[in-house]
Design a protein around this motif. Structure first.
Motif, short mmCIF file in Angstrom:
data_model
loop_
_atom_site.label_atom_id
_atom_site.label_comp_id
_atom_site.label_asym_id
_atom_site.label_seq_id
_atom_site.Cartn_x
_atom_site.Cartn_y
_atom_site.Cartn_z
N LEU A 198 0.84 -1.19 0.00
CA LEU A 198 0.00 0.00 0.00
C LEU A 198 0.88 1.24 0.00
O LEU A 198 1.86 1.33 0.74
CB LEU A 198 -0.91 0.00 1.23
N ILE A 199 0.51 2.22 -0.82
CA ILE A 199 1.23 3.49 -0.91
C ILE A 199 0.30 4.60 -0.43
O ILE A 199 -0.62 4.99 -1.14
CB ILE A 199 1.69 3.78 -2.35
N PRO A 200 0.49 5.12 0.79
CA PRO A 200 -0.38 6.18 1.31
C PRO A 200 0.01 7.53 0.70
O PRO A 200 1.11 8.02 0.90
CB PRO A 200 -0.14 6.16 2.82
N GLU A 201 -0.92 8.12 -0.04
CA GLU A 201 -0.61 9.35 -0.75
C GLU A 201 -0.29 10.50 0.21
O GLU A 201 0.58 11.33 -0.08
CB GLU A 201 -1.77 9.73 -1.66
N ASP A 202 -0.99 10.58 1.35
CA ASP A 202 -0.74 11.70 2.26
C ASP A 202 0.66 11.66 2.84
O ASP A 202 1.25 12.70 3.12
CB ASP A 202 -1.79 11.73 3.38
N ILE A 203 1.22 10.46 3.01
CA ILE A 203 2.58 10.36 3.53
C ILE A 203 3.60 10.75 2.48
O ILE A 203 4.53 11.53 2.75
CB ILE A 203 2.85 8.93 4.05
N PHE A 204 3.45 10.26 1.26
CA PHE A 204 4.42 10.59 0.21
C PHE A 204 4.36 12.07 -0.17
O PHE A 204 5.34 12.62 -0.69
CB PHE A 204 4.21 9.69 -1.00
N GLU A 205 3.23 12.71 0.10
CA GLU A 205 3.13 14.14 -0.18
C GLU A 205 3.95 14.98 0.78
O GLU A 205 4.18 16.17 0.52
CB GLU A 205 1.66 14.58 -0.13
N THR A 206 4.41 14.40 1.87
CA THR A 206 5.18 15.16 2.86
C THR A 206 6.66 15.28 2.49
O THR A 206 7.38 16.07 3.11
CB THR A 206 5.09 14.52 4.26
N ILE A 207 7.12 14.52 1.51
CA ILE A 207 8.54 14.54 1.17
C ILE A 207 8.75 15.22 -0.17
O ILE A 207 7.79 15.57 -0.87
CB ILE A 207 9.15 13.12 1.16
N ASP A 208 10.00 15.43 -0.53
CA ASP A 208 10.35 16.04 -1.81
C ASP A 208 9.65 15.31 -2.95
O ASP A 208 9.71 14.08 -3.05
CB ASP A 208 11.87 15.99 -1.99
N GLY A 209 9.00 16.06 -3.84
CA GLY A 209 8.18 15.46 -4.89
C GLY A 209 8.96 14.58 -5.85
O GLY A 209 8.47 13.53 -6.28
N VAL A 210 10.18 14.98 -6.19
CA VAL A 210 11.00 14.19 -7.11
C VAL A 210 11.33 12.83 -6.49
O VAL A 210 11.22 11.78 -7.13
CB VAL A 210 12.28 14.95 -7.50
N ILE A 211 11.74 12.86 -5.23
CA ILE A 211 12.07 11.60 -4.54
C ILE A 211 10.83 10.73 -4.38
O ILE A 211 10.88 9.51 -4.59
CB ILE A 211 12.72 11.89 -3.17
N ALA A 212 9.70 11.35 -4.03
CA ALA A 212 8.45 10.59 -3.87
C ALA A 212 8.06 9.92 -5.17
O ALA A 212 7.71 8.72 -5.20
CB ALA A 212 7.34 11.51 -3.38
N ASP A 213 8.10 10.66 -6.28
CA ASP A 213 7.73 10.09 -7.57
C ASP A 213 8.64 8.93 -7.95
O ASP A 213 8.18 7.91 -8.48
CB ASP A 213 7.79 11.17 -8.66
N GLU A 214 9.93 9.09 -7.68
CA GLU A 214 10.86 8.02 -8.04
C GLU A 214 10.66 6.79 -7.15
O GLU A 214 10.74 5.66 -7.64
CB GLU A 214 12.30 8.53 -7.93
N MET A 215 10.40 7.01 -5.86
CA MET A 215 10.12 5.88 -4.97
C MET A 215 8.90 5.10 -5.44
O MET A 215 8.90 3.87 -5.52
CB MET A 215 9.88 6.38 -3.54
N ILE A 216 7.84 5.83 -5.76
CA ILE A 216 6.60 5.17 -6.19
C ILE A 216 6.81 4.46 -7.52
O ILE A 216 6.34 3.32 -7.72
CB ILE A 216 5.46 6.20 -6.27
N ALA A 217 7.53 5.09 -8.44
CA ALA A 217 7.81 4.44 -9.71
C ALA A 217 8.64 3.17 -9.51
O ALA A 217 8.40 2.15 -10.18
CB ALA A 217 8.55 5.41 -10.64
N SER A 218 9.58 3.22 -8.59
CA SER A 218 10.39 2.05 -8.31
C SER A 218 9.55 0.92 -7.73
O SER A 218 9.70 -0.25 -8.11
CB SER A 218 11.52 2.41 -7.34
N LEU A 219 8.64 1.27 -6.84
CA LEU A 219 7.76 0.26 -6.26
C LEU A 219 6.87 -0.37 -7.33
O LEU A 219 6.65 -1.58 -7.37
CB LEU A 219 6.90 0.88 -5.15
#
Length: 393
Positions: A198-219
């Motif tokens: 599960l990827i909680p959007e509210d949590i990933f929104e708290t970090i740098d957008g570039v890093i968040a996008d790359e983490m989610i893409a990697s997952l």
């Protein structure tokens, strides 16, 4: 052993026996100076506590279990004072130096254990995690960090900070010794049923957008079932952090009240200020914090009951430099608590591990249901393998 990193306490060497064979044979064990070890004092990172400690005549059961499994005792390690910080500094014994980047803080409070492993001076770093004191230094030093299911490991002969959240845990440089130590301390085996991440959007929104996008893409590229959700609970991250901090401060005051009253000048000003804040909390604030913690725990248990795992960034922002000012340290601590408090409030296990990204080495975390600790290692192993295969650099 030359300790250029100030990872270990400067105690005279004492022969601490260990089994000649066992599942942890050949692995060096660094022990946070909150655990009793026969032949050594226990300082909890405070000079007054050290002066009153005396030499311990018995070893903490968890440490003894590791020795009985073949681990070799490498020494007792530096810790933030009273284990009550996430920075890694200590006015009494100094701040350990981060081997990965000496200009950055090492993170705490299990700073010495993390640095010992990162510097290659130990294979197993035994620490404690209340508000992130294993996961945060593991992330900063490029390590695997395991916060176990609350109450699953023996915590006798371990100096408490906030018992509602305190857990012993470990840091290693790779997943293999982490899997070995989980087995050695009796964590139950897990099955290999398919899971969803599960990827909680509210949590990933708290970090740098570039890093968040790359983490989610990697997952998403990991060939494992992935599902986005808005959040993991009905409470905001800010409200959860307030509830967590309220309970933490109250219990930290209760754990250290006697020391504070007897030797107030022996405690660093920033630590003393947090203890005083805990002493002023009233019953109404505690009741509200306990209510939120109980409801959150039930919501998370329902979410994870069907073999689900939550993925989240370990840190909310980049760590500050070791000589940054108090405001930078406070901002970093406040931001990270919003993510690190989730395992504490729920009692669920969390595993932090480094992944390679275009932004550099970042730390990803997995949170699972209670007693699903070993499953987190299995999932991390699968994810790490897939991510290495996917990365074009």
């Amino acid at each position: 052993m030359q300790d250029w990193w100030n990872a270990f306490m400067p105690y005279p060497d004492v022969d601490v026996g260990h089994a000649s064979t066992g599942p942890l044979s050949g692995l060096r064990l660094a022990v946070k100076d909150l655990f009793d070890v026969a032949g050594y004092p226990t300082s909890a990172g405070n000079a007054a506590v050290l002066a009153a400690s005396g030499i311990k005549t018995a070893t903490a059961p968890l440490v003894q279990a590791l020795l009985d499994a073949g681990a070799f005792f490498a020494g007792k390690t530096n810790t933030d004072e009273l284990a009550y910080s996430l920075i890694g500094g200590n006015v009494h014994f100094g701040m350990p130096r981060n081997p990965r980047d000496p200009d950055l803080i090492p993170g705490g409070s299990s700073s010495g254990s993390a640095v010992a492993v990162a510097a290659g001076l130990a294979d197993l770093g035994l620490g404690t995690d209340t508000s992130g004191s294993i996961r945060l230094p593991a992330a900063i030093n490029g390590l695997i960090g395991w916060r176990p299911t609350h109450g699953s490991l023996d915590n006798r002969a371990l100096r408490p900070l906030a018992p509602s959240f305190d857990v012993p845990g470990f840091m290693t440089s790779s997943l293999e010794p982490m899997a070995a130590v989980m087995s050695a301390v009796g964590m139950p085996a897990t099955n290999d049923r398919p899971i969803s991440i599960l990827i909680p959007e509210d949590i990933f929104e708290t970090i740098d957008g570039v890093i968040a996008d790359e983490m989610i893409a990697s997952l998403r590229s990991s060939a494992m079932p992935i599902r986005k959700i808005n959040s993991i609970a009905s409470f905001s991250l800010a409200d959860l952090a307030v509830a967590f901090t309220t309970i933490l401060q109250k219990e930290a005051w209760e754990s250290n009240k006697t020391l504070f009253e007897q030797s107030p000048d022996a405690i660093a000003p920033d630590i003393a200020a947090r203890l005083r804040a805990g002493s002023r909390l009233d019953d109404e604030a505690m009741r509200e914090a306990d209510r939120i913690a109980a409801l959150f725990s039930r919501e998370v248990n329902r979410l994870l009951c069907e073999n689900m795992v939550v993925a989240l960034p370990t840190l909310a922002m980049n760590p500050p430099r070791r000589y940054a000012g108090p405001d930078s340290f406070a901002a970093f601590r406040s931001a990270c608590i919003k993510l690190l408090c989730l395992s504490g409030l729920s009692g669920c296990p969390q595993l932090a591990f480094p992944i390679v990204s275009r932004a550099g080495n970042v730390s990803l975390s997995l949170v699972g249901a209670r007693s699903a600790d070993r499953m987190l290692v299995n999932v991390a192993r699968r994810l790490s393998t897939c991510l290495k295969e996917q990365m074009p650099f």
